[in-house]
Design a protein around this motif. Structure first.
Motif, PDB file in Angstrom:
ATOM      1  N   PRO A   1      -2.761 -30.321  37.993  1.00 57.18           N
ATOM      2  CA  PRO A   1      -2.887 -31.513  37.157  1.00 57.18           C
ATOM      3  C   PRO A   1      -4.204 -31.560  36.379  1.00 57.18           C
ATOM      4  O   PRO A   1      -5.267 -31.210  36.905  1.00 57.18           O
ATOM      5  N   GLY A   2      -4.103 -31.983  35.111  1.00 57.59           N
ATOM      6  CA  GLY A   2      -5.286 -32.213  34.296  1.00 57.59           C
ATOM      7  C   GLY A   2      -5.872 -30.985  33.637  1.00 57.59           C
ATOM      8  O   GLY A   2      -6.893 -31.078  32.950  1.00 57.59           O
ATOM      9  N   VAL A   3      -5.255 -29.826  33.776  1.00 59.03           N
ATOM     10  CA  VAL A   3      -5.804 -28.576  33.251  1.00 59.03           C
ATOM     11  C   VAL A   3      -5.448 -28.395  31.777  1.00 59.03           C
ATOM     12  O   VAL A   3      -4.340 -28.695  31.350  1.00 59.03           O
ATOM     13  N   THR A   4      -6.406 -27.874  31.016  1.00 55.68           N
ATOM     14  CA  THR A   4      -6.182 -27.444  29.635  1.00 55.68           C
ATOM     15  C   THR A   4      -6.469 -25.962  29.548  1.00 55.68           C
ATOM     16  O   THR A   4      -7.531 -25.505  29.981  1.00 55.68           O
ATOM     17  N   ILE A   5      -5.501 -25.219  29.019  1.00 52.67           N
ATOM     18  CA  ILE A   5      -5.654 -23.787  28.770  1.00 52.67           C
ATOM     19  C   ILE A   5      -5.709 -23.627  27.258  1.00 52.67           C
ATOM     20  O   ILE A   5      -4.795 -24.056  26.552  1.00 52.67           O
ATOM     21  N   GLY A   6      -6.772 -23.013  26.766  1.00 53.84           N
ATOM     22  CA  GLY A   6      -6.964 -22.884  25.326  1.00 53.84           C
ATOM     23  C   GLY A   6      -5.988 -21.916  24.684  1.00 53.84           C
ATOM     24  O   GLY A   6      -5.145 -21.305  25.344  1.00 53.84           O
ATOM     25  N   ASP A   7      -6.127 -21.747  23.380  1.00 51.52           N
ATOM     26  CA  ASP A   7      -5.274 -20.843  22.612  1.00 51.52           C
ATOM     27  C   ASP A   7      -5.533 -19.389  22.986  1.00 51.52           C
ATOM     28  O   ASP A   7      -6.653 -19.004  23.339  1.00 51.52           O
ATOM     29  N   ARG A   8      -4.466 -18.584  22.881  1.00 50.98           N
ATOM     30  CA  ARG A   8      -4.527 -17.119  23.013  1.00 50.98           C
ATOM     31  C   ARG A   8      -5.028 -16.655  24.386  1.00 50.98           C
ATOM     32  O   ARG A   8      -5.634 -15.599  24.511  1.00 50.98           O
ATOM     33  N   CYS A   9      -4.734 -17.418  25.425  1.00 52.12           N
ATOM     34  CA  CYS A   9      -5.151 -17.055  26.777  1.00 52.12           C
ATOM     35  C   CYS A   9      -4.057 -16.281  27.499  1.00 52.12           C
ATOM     36  O   CYS A   9      -2.876 -16.419  27.196  1.00 52.12           O
ATOM     37  N   VAL A  10      -4.486 -15.477  28.460  1.00 54.22           N
ATOM     38  CA  VAL A  10      -3.583 -14.793  29.378  1.00 54.22           C
ATOM     39  C   VAL A  10      -3.961 -15.249  30.784  1.00 54.22           C
ATOM     40  O   VAL A  10      -5.126 -15.156  31.181  1.00 54.22           O
ATOM     41  N   ILE A  11      -2.963 -15.748  31.517  1.00 52.01           N
ATOM     42  CA  ILE A  11      -3.161 -16.162  32.909  1.00 52.01           C
ATOM     43  C   ILE A  11      -2.388 -15.170  33.770  1.00 52.01           C
ATOM     44  O   ILE A  11      -1.173 -15.022  33.620  1.00 52.01           O
ATOM     45  N   GLY A  12      -3.071 -14.472  34.656  1.00 53.33           N
ATOM     46  CA  GLY A  12      -2.458 -13.438  35.475  1.00 53.33           C
ATOM     47  C   GLY A  12      -1.397 -13.972  36.414  1.00 53.33           C
ATOM     48  O   GLY A  12      -1.452 -15.115  36.872  1.00 53.33           O
ATOM     49  N   ALA A  13      -0.434 -13.116  36.705  1.00 53.11           N
ATOM     50  CA  ALA A  13       0.657 -13.467  37.614  1.00 53.11           C
ATOM     51  C   ALA A  13       0.096 -13.946  38.951  1.00 53.11           C
ATOM     52  O   ALA A  13      -0.847 -13.358  39.491  1.00 53.11           O
ATOM     53  N   GLY A  14       0.663 -15.008  39.468  1.00 47.26           N
ATOM     54  CA  GLY A  14       0.270 -15.535  40.769  1.00 47.26           C
ATOM     55  C   GLY A  14      -1.019 -16.330  40.774  1.00 47.26           C
ATOM     56  O   GLY A  14      -1.439 -16.806  41.829  1.00 47.26           O
ATOM     57  N   SER A  15      -1.660 -16.511  39.635  1.00 40.93           N
ATOM     58  CA  SER A  15      -2.921 -17.251  39.577  1.00 40.93           C
ATOM     59  C   SER A  15      -2.691 -18.740  39.796  1.00 40.93           C
ATOM     60  O   SER A  15      -1.625 -19.271  39.480  1.00 40.93           O
ATOM     61  N   VAL A  16      -3.709 -19.408  40.324  1.00 40.37           N
ATOM     62  CA  VAL A  16      -3.684 -20.854  40.509  1.00 40.37           C
ATOM     63  C   VAL A  16      -4.799 -21.433  39.645  1.00 40.37           C
ATOM     64  O   VAL A  16      -5.977 -21.240  39.931  1.00 40.37           O
TER      65      VAL A  16
END
Length: 182
Positions: A145-160
């Motif tokens: 909750p409350g998270v902002t992920i900016g443009d052009r990001c990669v979030i790895g598999a299984g990440s929290v």
């Protein structure tokens, strides 16, 4: 302010309120119908658009898909959401254009009171989640909750992801941390 407005604004909302219950039941009925269908079945898209208003025709949500309300999802053009995702949309979940969401991704906006006595009541907060444009969220990632992920990001598999991720970043792990700039 009604309970849906409270929920959307981050205020403590009473989840037993009739309007929230009706919204939840409406979504669950549509999801039950969608569960036995594929994205290629006649009627799938029409049902999905009843669940997620203003869903662009260029965006895809693969079944099975789970959400609390549906009307809390704001999805941009050319978004691909893979199978078995769960989006708890008490607050708004905004996903920017050209973003790819892997299978089994969970996006959570609800947040319960920390005091155990207060948690016994049917009240909760909800904080928006925003994912920018041109992102790739790897399979099994969890966005809190409350998270902002900016443009052009990669979030790895299984990440929290427990904190904001600035644009043009690759973040991995539990909790997710930026390991390099893109």
């Amino acid at each position: 302010m009604n309970e849906i407005d409270k929920m959307r604004s981050g205020a403590l909302a009473d989840m037993s309120a009739p309007e929230l219950h009706a919204s939840f039941v409406h979504a669950k009925k549509i999801l039950a119908e969608l569960r036995g269908m594929s994205t290629y079945d006649d009627g799938y898209r029409e049902l999905l658009e009843q669940l997620v208003p203003d869903l662009p025709s260029t965006s895809i949500i693969c079944p099975p898909f789970h959400c609390d309300h549906g009307h809390g999802l704001r999805i941009g053009e050319h978004v691909f959401i893979n199978a078995n995702c769960t989006f708890l949309d008490g607050a708004y979940i905004t996903i920017g254009a050209h973003t790819l969401i892997g299978p089994d991704v969970k996006i959570y906006t609800p947040h319960h009171p920390l005091d155990y006595i207060a948690r016994r009541e049917s009240k909760e907060y909800a904080y928006p989640v925003t994912i920018g444009e041109d992102c790739w969220i790897g399979g099994g990632a969890i966005i809190c909750p409350g998270v902002t992920i900016g443009d052009r990001c990669v979030i790895g598999a299984g990440s929290v992801v427990t904190k904001d991720i600035e644009s043009d970043s690759m973040a991995v792990g539990n909790p997710a941390r930026i390991i390099r700039k893109l």
